[in-house]
Design a protein around this motif. Sequence first.
Motif, PDB file in Angstrom:
ATOM      1  N   LEU A 250      42.110  36.875  27.563  1.00  0.00           N
ATOM      2  CA  LEU A 250      41.547  37.981  28.333  1.00  0.00           C
ATOM      3  C   LEU A 250      41.244  37.547  29.766  1.00  0.00           C
ATOM      4  O   LEU A 250      41.456  38.313  30.714  1.00  0.00           O
ATOM      5  CB  LEU A 250      40.260  38.479  27.662  1.00  0.00           C
ATOM      6  N   VAL A 251      40.750  36.334  29.912  1.00  0.00           N
ATOM      7  CA  VAL A 251      40.452  35.804  31.241  1.00  0.00           C
ATOM      8  C   VAL A 251      41.743  35.573  32.024  1.00  0.00           C
ATOM      9  O   VAL A 251      41.837  35.896  33.213  1.00  0.00           O
ATOM     10  CB  VAL A 251      39.629  34.511  31.142  1.00  0.00           C
ATOM     11  N   THR A 252      42.754  35.039  31.355  1.00  0.00           N
ATOM     12  CA  THR A 252      44.041  34.798  32.013  1.00  0.00           C
ATOM     13  C   THR A 252      44.643  36.105  32.523  1.00  0.00           C
ATOM     14  O   THR A 252      45.155  36.172  33.658  1.00  0.00           O
ATOM     15  CB  THR A 252      45.018  34.111  31.039  1.00  0.00           C
ATOM     16  N   GLU A 253      44.566  37.144  31.710  1.00  0.00           N
ATOM     17  CA  GLU A 253      45.077  38.445  32.132  1.00  0.00           C
ATOM     18  C   GLU A 253      44.292  38.992  33.325  1.00  0.00           C
ATOM     19  O   GLU A 253      44.864  39.580  34.249  1.00  0.00           O
ATOM     20  CB  GLU A 253      45.005  39.431  30.960  1.00  0.00           C
ATOM     21  N   GLY A 258      43.809  39.715  39.678  1.00  0.00           N
ATOM     22  CA  GLY A 258      43.090  39.372  40.897  1.00  0.00           C
ATOM     23  C   GLY A 258      41.599  39.199  40.734  1.00  0.00           C
ATOM     24  O   GLY A 258      40.877  39.047  41.725  1.00  0.00           O
ATOM     25  N   VAL A 259      41.095  39.217  39.495  1.00  0.00           N
ATOM     26  CA  VAL A 259      39.667  38.997  39.270  1.00  0.00           C
ATOM     27  C   VAL A 259      39.340  37.525  39.514  1.00  0.00           C
ATOM     28  O   VAL A 259      40.067  36.630  39.062  1.00  0.00           O
ATOM     29  CB  VAL A 259      39.266  39.408  37.839  1.00  0.00           C
ATOM     30  N   ASP A 260      38.249  37.272  40.230  1.00  0.00           N
ATOM     31  CA  ASP A 260      37.826  35.903  40.535  1.00  0.00           C
ATOM     32  C   ASP A 260      37.004  35.390  39.359  1.00  0.00           C
ATOM     33  O   ASP A 260      35.772  35.473  39.350  1.00  0.00           O
ATOM     34  CB  ASP A 260      37.011  35.889  41.821  1.00  0.00           C
ATOM     35  N   VAL A 261      37.689  34.859  38.343  1.00  0.00           N
ATOM     36  CA  VAL A 261      37.030  34.472  37.104  1.00  0.00           C
ATOM     37  C   VAL A 261      37.584  33.150  36.601  1.00  0.00           C
ATOM     38  O   VAL A 261      38.773  32.858  36.773  1.00  0.00           O
ATOM     39  CB  VAL A 261      37.192  35.573  36.021  1.00  0.00           C
TER      40      VAL A 261
END
Length: 450
Positions: A250-253, A258-261
């Motif tokens: 989920l984080v990779t997606e 473009g989410v800074d995570v």
Amino acid sequence: MSYDLVIKNGTIVTHDRIFRGDIGIKNGKIMEVSEEILIEGSSDNTIDAAGHHIIPGLIDTHVHFNEPGRTEWEGILSGSKSLAASGVTTFFDMPLNSNPPTVNKSGFVAKQEQAEEKSVIDYRLWGGLVPENVSALEELVQCGVIGFKAFMSPSGIDDFHHSDDVTLFKGMNEIARLNSILAVHAESTVITEQLANQKQQEGKITARDFCESRPIISEMEAVRRILSYAEATGCKLHIVHASSSKVVRLVTEAKRRGVDVTVETCPHYLSLTVDDITELGPIAKCCPPLRDQEEVEELWISLANGEIDVIGSDHSPAPPSMKTMTDGNIFKAWGGISGAQSTLSILLEEGYWKRNIPLQKIVEITSTNPAKRFGLYPSKGTISAGADADFSIVNLHENFQLKKEDLFYRHPHSPYIGKSFRGKNVMALVKGTIVFKDGEIIPKEKVKTN
């Protein structure tokens, strides 16, 4: 140039290369890294690292040292000693468990005073995001917090409340404005509380029942929700202790959108399973809980593929009295694993030796990435001129079995006692000062921290 210390003949490992060389140190900083540094006169200020690997000191982004207020659980002195023994040279202490918690300036100052006095290694402090303190976040940034930590489900600590959705959204708007970062314990309160209540009402109180009451879908629901808030607010986000590759994906997606995570996992999710908590009981209880072996292997694949950014120990100790079962009900025992002293050993044994994870990757996720993510690079996280002289010197081929008497924790219990490992930190240096050598803490002088 005259150096305070020269480390010679070592195999130096950074996140992108391995090479033989010498390191010259002066005033706590690396001044030279080269194939050979010639020594004039006495060799008293020389360490011969022949046959050993030199890696940047590990940065443990996730520890609970509980001081002030709950030093009987773990203290900064005992906790930092255990980290030094594992090659960790910098830690980030979480804002809860201490009393007062680090949710305002006075709480920060109280903890900083203890850390400055007692820590044998370098440190930074997390601030907390709780429903009561959104207006205090700016003063915590001015104090120097490394970032903020919030719980999406109850923390287990009465004076550190979990954040509801409104608190999260308002807090993330403010944290984005302050250009800081939010670390999140992501589990669904609704899912975990309903399942836990149902299990106990039915008399299902075993270790596996506990694990099933906090399923992976609970993490996934919370991560999806917090990622949407990060997209809406522009807040930098760090997902802590992901227990499954499904969460990592989920984080990779989100990164692709473009989410800074970034995402962190822990050594226990890479080495222990539900069978271990069944065998060991509360000593291996944590939240999120341990998963099955298939999930462990999938998590290693995510790590090898570069999808996991950081490894943090999530060292969350408690007195033995809190790690026992009442009426055989594991739900009532404290959830937290003591593992700060074993991070490097687990990554070398389970990663490098068993699964061919390159040493450069281990350096990346334990040192370089955390330094970059939290604004400490290039002072930390690398071995290059100008960086702090923070190192772990490792004997890759040393075999050992972890014994209770080896642990520096206030309460020497751990799910890793009795396990065998290959690869051992034999020396740790913080800003050019030896703090650990051959099984002993070296308290020659106070290391200047921060």
